[in-house]
Scaffold this active site. Structure first.
Site, PDB file in Angstrom:
ATOM      1  N   GLU A  99      50.559  31.243  49.456  1.00  0.00           N
ATOM      2  CA  GLU A  99      49.916  32.465  49.002  1.00  0.00           C
ATOM      3  C   GLU A  99      48.607  32.533  49.772  1.00  0.00           C
ATOM      4  O   GLU A  99      47.563  32.054  49.327  1.00  0.00           O
ATOM      5  CB  GLU A  99      49.662  32.450  47.487  1.00  0.00           C
ATOM      6  CG  GLU A  99      49.283  33.817  46.942  1.00  0.00           C
ATOM      7  CD  GLU A  99      47.804  33.991  46.580  1.00  0.00           C
ATOM      8  OE1 GLU A  99      47.367  35.147  46.457  1.00  0.00           O
ATOM      9  OE2 GLU A  99      47.086  32.985  46.410  1.00  0.00           O
ATOM     10  N   HIS A 137      41.699  25.079  42.696  1.00  0.00           N
ATOM     11  CA  HIS A 137      40.741  24.870  41.603  1.00  0.00           C
ATOM     12  C   HIS A 137      41.476  24.516  40.323  1.00  0.00           C
ATOM     13  O   HIS A 137      42.671  24.792  40.192  1.00  0.00           O
ATOM     14  CB  HIS A 137      39.926  26.146  41.362  1.00  0.00           C
ATOM     15  CG  HIS A 137      40.791  27.384  41.381  1.00  0.00           C
ATOM     16  ND1 HIS A 137      40.945  28.150  42.508  1.00  0.00           N
ATOM     17  CD2 HIS A 137      41.577  27.959  40.433  1.00  0.00           C
ATOM     18  CE1 HIS A 137      41.780  29.152  42.253  1.00  0.00           C
ATOM     19  NE2 HIS A 137      42.177  29.058  40.996  1.00  0.00           N
ATOM     20  N   ASP A 173      41.917  33.856  33.933  1.00  0.00           N
ATOM     21  CA  ASP A 173      42.396  34.515  35.144  1.00  0.00           C
ATOM     22  C   ASP A 173      43.931  34.599  35.118  1.00  0.00           C
ATOM     23  O   ASP A 173      44.605  34.255  36.099  1.00  0.00           O
ATOM     24  CB  ASP A 173      41.896  33.748  36.389  1.00  0.00           C
ATOM     25  CG  ASP A 173      42.193  34.489  37.683  1.00  0.00           C
ATOM     26  OD1 ASP A 173      42.537  35.675  37.624  1.00  0.00           O
ATOM     27  OD2 ASP A 173      42.081  33.868  38.761  1.00  0.00           O
ATOM     28  N   ARG A 216      54.617  28.157  44.609  1.00  0.00           N
ATOM     29  CA  ARG A 216      53.717  29.134  45.224  1.00  0.00           C
ATOM     30  C   ARG A 216      52.348  28.473  45.289  1.00  0.00           C
ATOM     31  O   ARG A 216      51.702  28.249  44.262  1.00  0.00           O
ATOM     32  CB  ARG A 216      53.665  30.399  44.351  1.00  0.00           C
ATOM     33  CG  ARG A 216      52.669  31.460  44.783  1.00  0.00           C
ATOM     34  CD  ARG A 216      52.672  32.571  43.742  1.00  0.00           C
ATOM     35  NE  ARG A 216      51.789  33.674  44.048  1.00  0.00           N
ATOM     36  CZ  ARG A 216      50.494  33.722  43.747  1.00  0.00           C
ATOM     37  NH1 ARG A 216      49.900  32.701  43.142  1.00  0.00           N
ATOM     38  NH2 ARG A 216      49.793  34.796  44.039  1.00  0.00           N
ATOM     39  N   ASP A 251      48.992  28.461  45.361  1.00  0.00           N
ATOM     40  CA  ASP A 251      48.011  29.509  45.069  1.00  0.00           C
ATOM     41  C   ASP A 251      46.746  29.350  45.916  1.00  0.00           C
ATOM     42  O   ASP A 251      46.207  28.247  46.043  1.00  0.00           O
ATOM     43  CB  ASP A 251      47.655  29.425  43.579  1.00  0.00           C
ATOM     44  CG  ASP A 251      46.709  30.514  43.166  1.00  0.00           C
ATOM     45  OD1 ASP A 251      47.112  31.680  43.231  1.00  0.00           O
ATOM     46  OD2 ASP A 251      45.555  30.198  42.812  1.00  0.00           O
ATOM     47  N   HIS A 289      50.935  41.144  40.847  1.00  0.00           N
ATOM     48  CA  HIS A 289      49.971  41.138  39.747  1.00  0.00           C
ATOM     49  C   HIS A 289      48.535  41.306  40.245  1.00  0.00           C
ATOM     50  O   HIS A 289      47.632  41.562  39.457  1.00  0.00           O
ATOM     51  CB  HIS A 289      50.106  39.826  38.974  1.00  0.00           C
ATOM     52  CG  HIS A 289      49.697  38.641  39.802  1.00  0.00           C
ATOM     53  ND1 HIS A 289      50.442  38.186  40.874  1.00  0.00           N
ATOM     54  CD2 HIS A 289      48.602  37.850  39.743  1.00  0.00           C
ATOM     55  CE1 HIS A 289      49.813  37.167  41.428  1.00  0.00           C
ATOM     56  NE2 HIS A 289      48.702  36.936  40.760  1.00  0.00           N
ATOM     57  N   ASP A 290      48.306  41.106  41.543  1.00  0.00           N
ATOM     58  CA  ASP A 290      46.953  41.242  42.100  1.00  0.00           C
ATOM     59  C   ASP A 290      46.725  42.656  42.614  1.00  0.00           C
ATOM     60  O   ASP A 290      47.639  43.475  42.657  1.00  0.00           O
ATOM     61  CB  ASP A 290      46.753  40.234  43.237  1.00  0.00           C
ATOM     62  CG  ASP A 290      46.539  38.817  42.705  1.00  0.00           C
ATOM     63  OD1 ASP A 290      45.997  38.674  41.594  1.00  0.00           O
ATOM     64  OD2 ASP A 290      46.929  37.870  43.406  1.00  0.00           O
ATOM     65  N   ARG A 335      42.541  44.035  37.245  1.00  0.00           N
ATOM     66  CA  ARG A 335      43.943  43.803  37.625  1.00  0.00           C
ATOM     67  C   ARG A 335      44.907  43.872  36.448  1.00  0.00           C
ATOM     68  O   ARG A 335      46.114  43.936  36.630  1.00  0.00           O
ATOM     69  CB  ARG A 335      44.069  42.458  38.353  1.00  0.00           C
ATOM     70  CG  ARG A 335      43.414  42.466  39.730  1.00  0.00           C
ATOM     71  CD  ARG A 335      43.447  41.082  40.369  1.00  0.00           C
ATOM     72  NE  ARG A 335      42.648  40.148  39.609  1.00  0.00           N
ATOM     73  CZ  ARG A 335      42.653  38.822  39.791  1.00  0.00           C
ATOM     74  NH1 ARG A 335      43.408  38.289  40.715  1.00  0.00           N
ATOM     75  NH2 ARG A 335      41.891  38.033  39.061  1.00  0.00           N
ATOM     76  N   GLN A 345      36.590  28.508  37.234  1.00  0.00           N
ATOM     77  CA  GLN A 345      37.612  27.898  38.107  1.00  0.00           C
ATOM     78  C   GLN A 345      36.886  27.043  39.139  1.00  0.00           C
ATOM     79  O   GLN A 345      36.309  27.572  40.095  1.00  0.00           O
ATOM     80  CB  GLN A 345      38.443  28.994  38.797  1.00  0.00           C
ATOM     81  CG  GLN A 345      39.364  29.729  37.828  1.00  0.00           C
ATOM     82  CD  GLN A 345      39.907  31.038  38.399  1.00  0.00           C
ATOM     83  OE1 GLN A 345      39.140  31.924  38.778  1.00  0.00           O
ATOM     84  NE2 GLN A 345      41.224  31.163  38.444  1.00  0.00           N
TER      85      GLN A 345
END
Ligand code: GLC
Length: 633
Positions: free
Chosen positions: A321, A180, A137, A277, A279, A390-391, A515, A247
């Site tokens: 995030e 995760h 990922d 960040r 996540d 990036h998403d 993505r 994950q």
């Protein structure tokens, strides 16, 4: 601290354990911080882990060891940094994958000059810690939180990089993937091998009965490529996996998970990370019968992490995030007046999505409505304003707006998504829908900014008219982000109009994940072209740089909040900050602005340097108007 907590927590004992482990040179300052912060730390922890705090004894000694090991330079930063350092309007952000930007961490060192040429003061490097073998990922499946991925270099390289960035006035932001870890992390391997201690690091279920009950209230992040929230794992039964099956969600109900992750954070902070960040922050706590998002206990975790940082590395900031509608974001900033500090930054994803929806529908009232309803933040906190990342552009955050529940006419997110995918006749966009299946509605959109605004198509077709308009569209979106309060964040390549990376489709290791369309390799040839007048790279780079320079040199950006001016034209966004007015035309038609709006007549447009006599704004045009004394009266 409440009496109930005081009766279960022996603060004097904990202070003494902490103090004993501190080295002489740091003890005084660290104990002062402990005394100021311990009550918020332990009230959060007590709410999370009321049964016992025995685990905290060893943990506090380990925190003390992290303080002892903190490099001198960072300790000085801890002392000198003001609480509101992220409010600096000159702070411009940049986000990139290490390998796609510069190969490895040493490569990033060599690109510091480039970042400086753009005026960057905040660099978010996407995950660079040792990641899962195979699919990871994009590094968000972390195998080892303590080691830089060998493909990107070593911990020593990271330390050198953060030092060099700091001397160049750039703070490094790193992901801290809390929700995760990878299924090949040592914890996951131990769990799979039957070690009960590590089984308790995860949510495991012997059969589907509980997962099925949870599922009734859960959403899905990847409904097409990873449907459901649980994965069947040999020897464990069903494991909670909100994202991909590899994950594994961490069980934050287990205090050892909190202890381990908070120590990982401090060790990274000691390597020079200045912003974490957090996540997927919203997902940390799970509770049957809820969506398992934004739960109060999740906030307690963030409050406890913040308190740990404030004791052990106080110059470091946390960023949420949490890709949720903006009304749900204020709790992630905490409630400092109630001594509940959390993050100092959060992504303003509603604004980002609203600008795209506004551009597609030629309706500036969509972003205007989001700007007007944007919640106030604590004085030391800030938004991260971005156009792309990036998403995917996740449309869920705009659901209330699209359904007409926020005071504007409804709009069709399905149309917006189809338009950006180029499926509407006349659409110049070359993006792609993400995770959208017939039965689960619109989800997200992929694509680089340049492709979504039409630059990719214009270049492919050699269509100079489309190219002009598309460049204006890109600059318009960045113009909105650069004029608003918040840290504007540039996604790697947007400054050069870098297009989509279609190559992922024929690469078996990436083809399943749309993505990758917006994760191209940086084009260093294009960076050279940024100096060749008239090239697309030059026009976009120079356009952005101009706005950055104005932002950095104008007092209105320091002092003034933003207000919306009323205009009758639906496609026009009209904002004011101090003595500056910003006018954006979200449509393909020129707009003539009438009303008492004429106050801006006789103002200088800082972008073009021209005197503006009437606001007759071209298609996708923007003005940044400096009002003279009479007009600003
Ligand atoms: C965040 C990242 C995204 C990743 C997910 C799971 O949303 O931005 O890229 O897939 O977390 O870690």
């Amino acid at each position: 601290m409440s009496a109930a907590i005081e009766s279960t927590i022996d603060l004097a004992k904990l202070r003494s354990i902490f103090g004993t482990a501190l080295a002489e040179g740091v003890a005084n300052a660290a104990l002062v911080r402990f005394d100021n912060i311990a009550s918020r730390l332990f009230s959060a922890l007590h709410q999370l882990y009321p049964e016992n705090m025995i685990w905290a004894d060893q943990w506090l000694s380990q925190i003390a060891e992290c303080i002892n090991a903190r490099p001198e330079q960072l300790k000085r930063l801890d002392l000198s940094r003001s609480a509101d350092w992220l409010k600096n309007p000159k702070l411009i952000g940049y986000s990139a994958y290490v390998d796609r930007f510069a190969g490895n961490l040493q490569g990033v060192q060599e690109k510091i000059d480039y970042l400086q040429s753009l005026g960057i003061g905040y660099l978010h490097l996407l995950p660079f810690l040792t990641m899962r073998e195979g699919d990871s990922d994009g590094g968000f499946a972390v195998k080892d939180y303590e080691q830089v991925d060998p493909r990107f270099g070593s911990n020593a390289d990271l330390i050198v990089l953060t030092e060099q960035l700091r001397s160049a006035g750039i703070s490094l932001c790193s992901d801290l993937v809390l929700n995760h870890c990878a299924d090949d992390h040592v914890w996951a391997i131990a769990a799979r091998n039957g070690d009960q201690l590590y089984r308790d690091f995860f949510y495991t279920f012997s059969d589907r009965s509980l997962p099925d009950r949870y599922e009734q209230h859960l959403g899905q992040v990847f409904p097409v490529t990873a449907p459901g929230n649980f994965s069947a794992i040999e020897s464990l039964g069903w494991v909670w996996t909100t994202f991909y099956p590899y994950q594994w969600d961490l069980n934050w109900r287990n205090p050892h998970v909190f202890a381990a992750m908070s120590l990982n954070m401090l060790r990274l902070a000691n390597m020079g990370i200045e912003i974490f960040r957090l996540d997927s922050t919203a997902y940390l706590w799970k509770q049957l019968g809820t969506s398992c998002m934004n739960l109060p206990q999740t906030h307690r975790i963030v409050q406890a992490l913040r308190a740990v940082i404030d004791i052990a590395a106080p110059s470091v900031a946390l960023k949420a995030e949490a890709i949720v509608p903006m009304e749900q974001l204020p709790p992630y900033f905490g409630s400092p007046e109630n001594h509940q500090h959390e993050c100092k930054l959060a992504y303003h994803s509603s604004l980002m999505a609203a600008c795209w929806a506004g551009l597609v529908t030629q309706r500036a009232d969509i972003p205007a409505n989001v700007i007007a309803r944007t919640p106030d933040l604590p004085s030391d906190s800030n938004w991260l304003n971005y156009v792309r990342c990036h998403d995917d552009i996740g449309w869920g955050v705009l659901s209330a707006e699209a359904h007409g529940q926020t005071g504007i006419e409804s709009f069709d997110l399905g149309y917006v998504s189809d338009y950006l995918a180029g499926h509407i006749i006349g659409s110049p966009a070359r993006g792609a829908s993400f995770q959208t299946a017939a039965d689960n509605g619109v989800h997200g959109s992929n694509g680089m900014t340049a492709a979504l605004v039409g630059i990719d198509l214009a270049l492919a077709n050699n269509d100079s008219m489309l190219l002009e308009q598309s460049i204006d569209r890109l600059l318009l979106l960045y113009g909105v982000m650069l004029c608003l309060p918040g840290i504007p964040l540039i996604y790697m390549g947007d400054e050069l109009a870098l297009g989509n990376d279609e190559s992922f489709r024929s690469d078996p290791s990436r083809a399943n994940e749309g993505r990758w369309l917006q994760r191209p390799m940086m084009d260093w040839v294009l960076t050279k072209q940024r100096n060749d007048r008239g090239t697309v790279a030059n026009r976009v780079f120079a356009g952005l740089k101009k706005m950055i320079d104005i932002r950095c040199s104008n007092l209105s950006f320091i002092d003034a909040g933003v207000s919306l001016k009323n205009v009758s034209q639906l496609p026009v966004l009209f904002l004011q900050r101090g003595n500056l007015q910003f006018v954006f035309n979200f449509s393909a038609q020129p707009q003539l602005i009438r009303l008492g709006q004429t106050k801006s007549i006789g103002s200088i447009d800082l972008l073009s340097g021209q005197l503006i006599d009437s606001i007759d704004i071209p298609a996708y045009g923007q003005y940044w108007l400096q009002m003279n004394d009479t007009t600003s009266a």
